[in-house]
Design a protein around this motif. Structure first.
Motif, PDB file in Angstrom:
ATOM      1  N   SER A  72       0.824  -1.212   0.000  1.00  0.00           N
ATOM      2  CA  SER A  72       0.000   0.000   0.000  1.00  0.00           C
ATOM      3  C   SER A  72       0.853   1.256   0.000  1.00  0.00           C
ATOM      4  O   SER A  72       0.404   2.313  -0.436  1.00  0.00           O
ATOM      5  N   LYS A  78      -8.945   3.254  -6.442  1.00  0.00           N
ATOM      6  CA  LYS A  78      -9.776   4.217  -5.722  1.00  0.00           C
ATOM      7  C   LYS A  78      -8.945   5.422  -5.315  1.00  0.00           C
ATOM      8  O   LYS A  78      -9.403   6.565  -5.396  1.00  0.00           O
ATOM      9  N   GLU A  79      -7.751   5.151  -4.892  1.00  0.00           N
ATOM     10  CA  GLU A  79      -6.871   6.250  -4.515  1.00  0.00           C
ATOM     11  C   GLU A  79      -6.549   7.110  -5.735  1.00  0.00           C
ATOM     12  O   GLU A  79      -6.522   8.343  -5.648  1.00  0.00           O
ATOM     13  N   TRP A 137      -3.821   4.088   3.820  1.00  0.00           N
ATOM     14  CA  TRP A 137      -2.816   3.164   3.273  1.00  0.00           C
ATOM     15  C   TRP A 137      -1.704   2.879   4.258  1.00  0.00           C
ATOM     16  O   TRP A 137      -0.863   2.033   4.028  1.00  0.00           O
ATOM     17  N   ASN A 146      -0.767   2.864  -5.633  1.00  0.00           N
ATOM     18  CA  ASN A 146      -2.058   3.480  -5.358  1.00  0.00           C
ATOM     19  C   ASN A 146      -3.148   2.552  -5.851  1.00  0.00           C
ATOM     20  O   ASN A 146      -3.065   2.009  -6.959  1.00  0.00           O
ATOM     21  N   THR A 147      -4.150   2.343  -5.057  1.00  0.00           N
ATOM     22  CA  THR A 147      -5.290   1.558  -5.529  1.00  0.00           C
ATOM     23  C   THR A 147      -6.055   2.396  -6.541  1.00  0.00           C
ATOM     24  O   THR A 147      -5.915   3.632  -6.551  1.00  0.00           O
TER      25      THR A 147
END
Lengths: 805, 540
Positions: free
Chosen positions: A79, A86-87, A348, A83-84
């Motif tokens: 994390s 969503k991020e 995160w 970055n996900t």
């Protein structure tokens, strides 16, 4: 606007590239300590990071001094490094917001939305916050929590407070806010913890150097601050409402001090965020923060970034537990519409884990130095210093901190109960404060020198002393003692000393006390006696041989009785010693009494006073001795500075550790013994029988006989074994003797010695074997009988063998 | 298990021989010579003894006196030893305990080995803690009631035969040591148990410590009878307390001058001596009338009573406030005085030593004059303070006097008006009664009256004069009673008021005298000291 955005993008791209590069090289990321601490360092860090990169790009080869710490980014969780989606989405939203904002408010500073993290990834500020519950009660209180965080943070000023800001952010940076409830303050701790390993003394020294520099800088521009209002700072805002917080207030993370929004030091608020949302202040800060309305639900005053969580009072959402995040995550799956609510992705950062040791150590390396204007505060973790020093405050006369005014030192866990030391460098006065429990019940000791007979004040815990002494003041010529709660009602004793008499005979040093010239003693009222018989003050004028008494004043009177005795012994005309004459006692009596006129009365009173004078002088001498003793003890204690360890402190308490280990050992041995004891002598014989069947009588008898005969055989074997050894030894000895006799003539002395020693050893062995054999012969039948008896009593056989018994 | 008690009978063994010796000698009288000799012998020794001889010792200064083996027959001439703490009269021929009335400070009294037959004459010895009557002829334990501090009682070798004597000892709460061996009761099988049970606070019996086991056993054995005894004792105690409470309440009412007004006492007393009135109650309608009258009357009495208590409270508050004020003023004044004196004394010590050290005559004189001036000034200052206080107090006292007189006046006025209501009621009742009587008389005269009347009542209805006189007499008695009660109240409260005010004035005057005397005495002393110094200096 476009240009600006591009630039930002460029920078970000550059950052990412670099991070990736570094990752490739496996090089450890150089990063300052503060990276993941409070918001303030985050900001600064971000700025410094940018600056560093810029400097690297523009002037290759130049490495910023500020980045000495190393973090292996590969070891960080995923994390941290990615970055996900969503991020990413959130970052887009933030960018969009930022664009609109700069469009609407072109005069204002760009928003602080997504600084890069230690892996060089941009992360939205709110996602760097992760509310966490900790197992330490201290962290549930904002004061102690803030204190803890501030202890943990080290202030690292920017090399140039203006430059990075001007270059990177364009124009003066705005102030930043973070809103968090007290407990959230600790939520950055774990990250700090992770980096603790890397954080070396290097950084510490460097920080100090820079502090020094900055202090000098500041000293130069002490009068006018050209950066007034231009500095960036992040701090914590606690909103009123929940948890009995009556008023909104700020916490400065570096000092752990709280400030009212009315405070002049806070010039304005640009934006604020928590782990759920981000708000931009739309109110005018002409009057600092004094007129700001902290109603975050008011979209006119506070422009929100995300629609979803615009609750009227931020603290409300804040204070619910972290589980909220999960629920929202679920929601997020369904709704991803930007116009509709978009929830903040979960943080995160990793869950915090503070070990008890780290919690106790508090500061990095257990030490922290804070430099103030004309003062320096040093803090240490308990037990770090061998003398128990935990805190030292030094105040200086000048801004350069060269002339020390006063030093205050705080101690903990001292065996001598020393709590605080105060050293005034100007007057040279030292004051030591003690907690209850000093062996001499010392409470305060103030002195200029440890030499006896000099100016000194000692205060005591009077209830811990048998004599009820509260205070003893000393000057070279006097000693004054104050008492309380004594059964003889003595409350005060003042002793005047004369000059020390030089002794002709050389005696040991201590047996030359100063001569006592005068002793004044005061007594409080003894309700059991009438006032006229209750002495209020008595003065022994030792050189004058005079004793003065002043009695207590009667309730309805203004004058008190007095009496003066001249104890000079005189000789009358006939050469006889006069015992007592009327002029030896001058008295004033408020109400003249008959019996006091009597010479006998006066004589007895005087005899008693003479005795008491002796006692008082003795007391004075003892007091002097006690002072010497205390001084000696203090010196020894200072020398030894032993620390106490609580019996509950299992880690430090060596004694209890040893004891515990010994106990464990004993337990273990006991266990082994038990296992041994459970060895079953019937087991090998039972094993021969078919399992699970009940023994028949015949079997039982056979079992018994087998067991016995087996045992018998073993006994015989053992006897034979000993016998065999015995015989072997004897034979060898005989051989040797034979050999010796044959070669006696040719032998060297060495060989002879060898032979003799062999003989004596062999004889010894033979004797022992003989003894063993005899003993075995003696014991074997007994052992046999014992086993037989045991077998008869064995629960498995007892029923079956009964008949034969 | 048992250990020896604090007073083992050391001279017991020797007693037989001593008694024989004593018996062979003439009985002696306790005269002045004997006492002087004893005091002289037992007085201080060595240097102090010389002084004592030189000055003589007053009997009243003697604290301890030993008069054993003197063949004394009668205790006498001890009245001067008023401060005596310890008196030993053992091994004499004393037959009666007497002549100890003045020795109120006595703590220790030894009368063992005498011929005493009864315990008596100890009533004045309220401070006595240790009493020995060992080896006498006592048969009964009593007459010790006033010895409330008694801790040690030795009654061994006597003729006490009744176990019930032990119960008498239960009243001595501090009694810890008792010896009774050598008495007939000590022969009893249950002797020890009985004593342990009935005197549970006892620690030593017959010079041996009572062990806890014994105590438990004894308690168990006699539990039933002791419980009963305790119950009786409690009842008596409760009754005493009740009486005490009632007495206190009455005192309170008396202090408010309204005692016996919280009921029908006054009304009842009106009829107590009223023969005619009681006779007339049997007339028809009179008893109802009387009932109503009584109710109304009692209500008024109660009103007076309540009012009286309230007024008493008011007077008390007034007096307390006044006393507090006076006390504060005096305290403050005293503090000032003390302060002045303390300041003076500080200077005084310096001045005295300065005068002592001064060698030059002119300077010395100057200093003496200066110092003497200081003394005068102190005198003036102290006297001024006192005068100030006197003035202040005078004013306050006058104010208080006015207030209290007003309060009393108001009280009297109101009580009188209430009493007037009583009288009105009485008049009303009288009229009604008269009416009924005359009606009855008429009916009797007409022969219409058909109810039975006792003869003595009927005899009143012979003619109008008789009946009117009878009713009038009753009325007069009633009015007299009411008047008396009213007069009593008024006189008493007035005299209380005058006494109070007088006392306050008198106290103030005494206080003033004392203070002035004190100041004078102090100043005189200072002056004397200076004069002595002067003399000695001049001699030098």
């Amino acid at each position: 606007m476009e240009v600006l955005k591009e630039k930002v993008e460029e920078e970000e791209a550059a950052e990412r590239e670099e991070a990736a590069e570094r990752a490739e090289r496996g090089e450890k990321t150089l990063r300052p300590v503060e990276v993941r601490r409070e918001e303030a360092p985050l900001t600064q860090e971000a700025l410094r990071d940018l600056e560093k990169k810029l400097s690297e790009i523009l002037v290759p080869g130049k490495i910023s001094i500020s980045t000495k710490d190393t973090i292996d980014i590969l070891k960080l969780p995923v994390s941290y490094q990615t970055n996900t989606p969503k991020e990413e989405h959130l970052l887009q939203v933030a960018d969009n917001f930022s664009r609109q904002y700069s469009d609407l408010c072109p005069d204002r500073v760009p928003l602080f939305l997504h600084p890069v993290n230690e892996c060089g990834l941009p992360k939205f500020v709110s996602t760097t916050l992760r509310p966490t519950l900790m197992p330490y009660p201290e962290l549930y209180n904002w004061e102690s929590c803030a204190q803890f965080v501030s202890d943990f943070l080290s202030m690292v000023p920017l090399p140039d407070p203006l430059k990075p800001i001007v270059q990177q952010q364009e124009k003066a940076p705005a102030k930043k806010y973070a809103i968090k409830p007290p407990r959230d303050l600790s939520s950055k701790f774990e990250q700090e913890q992770e980096m603790k390993q890397q954080e070396q003394i290097k950084a510490e020294e460097e920080r100090r150097l820079r502090e020094e520099e900055e202090r000098l800088l500041e000293a130069e521009k002490a009068k006018i601050d050209p950066l007034h209002g231009l500095r960036v700072h992040c701090w914590v805002l606690v909103l009123s409402g929940k948890r009995e917080v009556p008023e909104t207030f700020f916490i400065d993370p570096f000092t752990a001090r709280s400030y009212s929004p009315q405070d002049d030091h806070f010039l304005g608020i640009e934006s604020l965020w928590n782990h759920k949302n981000y708000w931009v202040n739309m109110q005018d800060c002409w009057n600092c923060c004094k007129d700001l309305v902290f109603d975050l639900g008011d979209p006119v005053r506070w422009e929100y970034l995300l629609l979803g969580t615009d609750k009227p009072h931020l603290s409300t959402t804040e204070e619910e537990d972290t589980g909220m995040n999960d629920d929202e995550d679920l929601d997020n799956l369904c709704k991803d519409d930007k116009d509709k609510s978009f929830d903040m992705p979960s943080s995160w950062v990793e869950q915090i884990d503070i070990s008890p040791e780290a919690f106790e150590t508090r500061c990095p390396n257990g030490k922290k130095v804070i430099q103030y204007k004309r003062a320096k505060l040093e803090k240490w973790a308990p037990y770090l210093n061998s003398n128990g020093l935990v805190c030292r405050l030094t105040t200086y006369e000048d801004a350069e901190c060269t002339k020390t005014l006063e030093i205050k030192e705080w101690y903990q866990n001292r065996e001598d109960m020393l709590e605080r030391k105060q050293i005034n460098k100007v007057t040279g006065l030292n004051i030591d404060y003690f907690k209850p429990g000093h062996p001499q019940a010392l409470r305060v000791h103030s002195y200029k020198t440890m030499q006896p007979g000099m100016d000194r004040v000692m205060e005591f815990y009077e209830t811990a002393r048998v004599d009820g002494l509260i205070k003893r003041e000393e000057t070279p010529k006097t000693m004054t003692e104050y008492y309380q709660g004594r059964s003889d009602f003595l409350s005060y004793r003042h002793i005047n000393f004369g000059p020390r008499v030089k002794k002709l005979v050389l005696n040991s040093a201590e047996s030359n006390p100063r001569p006592v010239v005068k002793i004044t003693e005061r007594f409080s009222r003894n309700p059991a006696k009438p006032a006229d018989e209750d002495v209020a003050e008595r003065v022994f004028l030792i050189l004058d041989e005079r004793i003065q008494l002043r009695y207590h004043c009667r309730e309805d009177h203004i004058t008190a009785s007095k009496r003066e005795f001249l104890r000079r012994t005189e000789v009358d005309s006939k050469g006889n010693k006069t015992i007592m004459t009327a002029d030896m006692c001058v008295s004033f009596e408020v109400e003249p009494m008959e019996h006091t006129k009597k010479l006998l009365y006066q004589y007895e009173a005087m005899m008693q006073l003479k005795n008491e004078e002796k006692l008082s002088r003795h007391q004075a001498w003892e007091s002097e001795l006690e002072v010497l003793e205390i001084l000696k003890l203090r010196e020894e204690e200072e020398e030894a500075h032993t620390l106490t360890i609580s019996i509950y402190d299992t880690k430090r308490n060596e004694k209890s550790k040893e004891y515990r280990e010994a106990m464990e050992r004993v337990m273990h041995e006991e266990h082994l013994r038990q296992v041994e004891a459970q060895l079953d002598y019937l087991a090998p014989f039972l094993a021969q029988l078919p399992p699970g069947e009940k023994l028949t009588r015949w079997q039982a008898v056979r079992l018994k006989d087998e067991c016995l005969s087996d045992f018998k055989q073993r006994l015989i074997d053992k006897a034979n074994l000993i016998q065999a050894r015995f015989e072997k030894e004897t034979q060898e000895l005989q051989k040797k003797q034979q050999w010796y006799q044959e070669n006696q003539v040719t032998l060297t002395t060495e060989d002879e010695d060898f032979y003799l020693s062999y003989c004596s050893q062999a004889m010894f062995r033979i004797r022992i074997l003989e003894q063993r054999l005899n003993r075995h012969k003696e014991l074997a039948p007994l052992k046999y009988l014992a086993l037989e008896e045991k077998l008869y009593k064995d629960p498995r056989l007892v029923e079956l063998l009964k008949v034969f018994a | 298990m048992a250990s020896l008690g604090p007073y083992p009978p050391t001279h017991w063994a020797a007693s037989g021989k001593m008694n024989r010796l004593c018996n062979s000698m003439e009985p002696r009288v306790m005269d002045d010579d004997m006492l002087k000799l004893a005091v002289g012998e037992q007085g201080p020794r060595e240097e102090a003894g010389q002084l004592a001889k030189q000055e003589g010792i007053l009997f009243k200064d003697v604290l301890s006196l030993q008069l054993d083996f003197q063949n004394i027959l009668r205790i006498d001439n001890l009245w001067q030893f008023e401060n005596l703490r310890k008196l030993q009269l053992d091994n004499n021929l004393i037959e009666r305990i007497e002549g100890l009335e003045n020795l109120t400070h006595l703590v220790w009294l030894d009368l063992s080995f005498n011929n005493i037959e009864a315990i008596e004459g100890l009533d004045a010895l309220v401070n006595l803690e240790d009493l020995s009557l060992f080896n006498n002829r006592i048969t009964k334990i009593d007459s010790l009631d006033s010895l409330v501090k008694l801790q040690v009682l030795s009654l061994g070798n006597n003729q006490i035969g009744n176990m019930m004597n032990i119960i008498y000892l239960r009243r001595f709460k501090d009694l810890r040591t008792l010896s009774l061996s050598g008495n007939p009761i000590a022969e009893a099988e249950d002797y020890k148990m009985f004593i342990c049970a009935y005197l549970p606070d006892l620690v030593y019996l017959d010079f041996r410590r009572i062990d806890d086991h014994m105590k438990e056993l004894a308690e168990m054995k006699h539990q039933y009878s002791i419980d009963e005894l305790k119950h009786r004792e409690n009842l008596i105690q409760a009754r005493l307390e009740d009486e005490q409470a009632r007495r206190e309440e009455l005192e309170e009412h008396k202090a408010a001058f309204v005692e016996h007004l919280n009921g029908s006492f006054l009304f009842d007393s009106m009829y107590a001596e009223d023969v005619e009135g009681s006779k007339l109650t049997c007339l028809p309608g009179v008893s109802e009338l009387l009932e109503a009258y009584k109710d109304k009357f009692v209500i008024i009495c109660l009103n007076i009573f309540e009012y009286g208590l309230k007024q008493q409270e008011k007077r008390k508050v007034e007096l307390d406030t006044f006393n507090e004020c006076i006390h504060e003023a005096i305290q403050e004044n005293q503090e000032q005085g003390k302060h002045k004196i303390a300041k003076f004394e500080e200077k005084h010590l310096l001045s005295l030593s300065a005068i002592r050290d001064e060698s030059e005559l002119t300077k010395l004189e100057k200093k003496i004059v200066e110092y003497s001036g200081d003394i005068t000034e102190l005198f003036n200052v102290l006297m001024t303070l006192e005068m100030q206080l006197v003035e202040q107090l005078e004013e306050t006292i006058n104010m208080f006097e006015r207030n209290i007189v007003d309060l009393v006046g108001l009280f009297i006025e109101n009580v009188q008006s209430l009493m007037a209501q009583c009288r009105d009621l009485e008049n009303h009742h009288h009229e009604k009664l008269l009416e009924i009587s005359i009606n009855t008389l008429e009916k009797i005269a007409k022969g219409e009256f058909d109810e039975d009347l006792p003869d003595d009542v009927r005899s009143l209805f012979v003619d109008k004069d008789t009946i009117v006189n009878a009713v009038g007499a009753s009325h007069d008695i009633h009015l007299l009673k009411i008047d008396n009660r009213e007069d009593e109240l008024v006189t008493r409260i007035n005299s209380w008021c005058t006494h109070l005010v007088d006392k306050i004035h008198k106290d103030e005057i005494t206080r003033n005298h004392k203070r002035v005397k004190e100041i004078n005495q102090y100043i005189d002393h200072m002056q004397n000291e200076l004069d002595n110094l002067e003399c000695s200096d001049l001699i030098d």
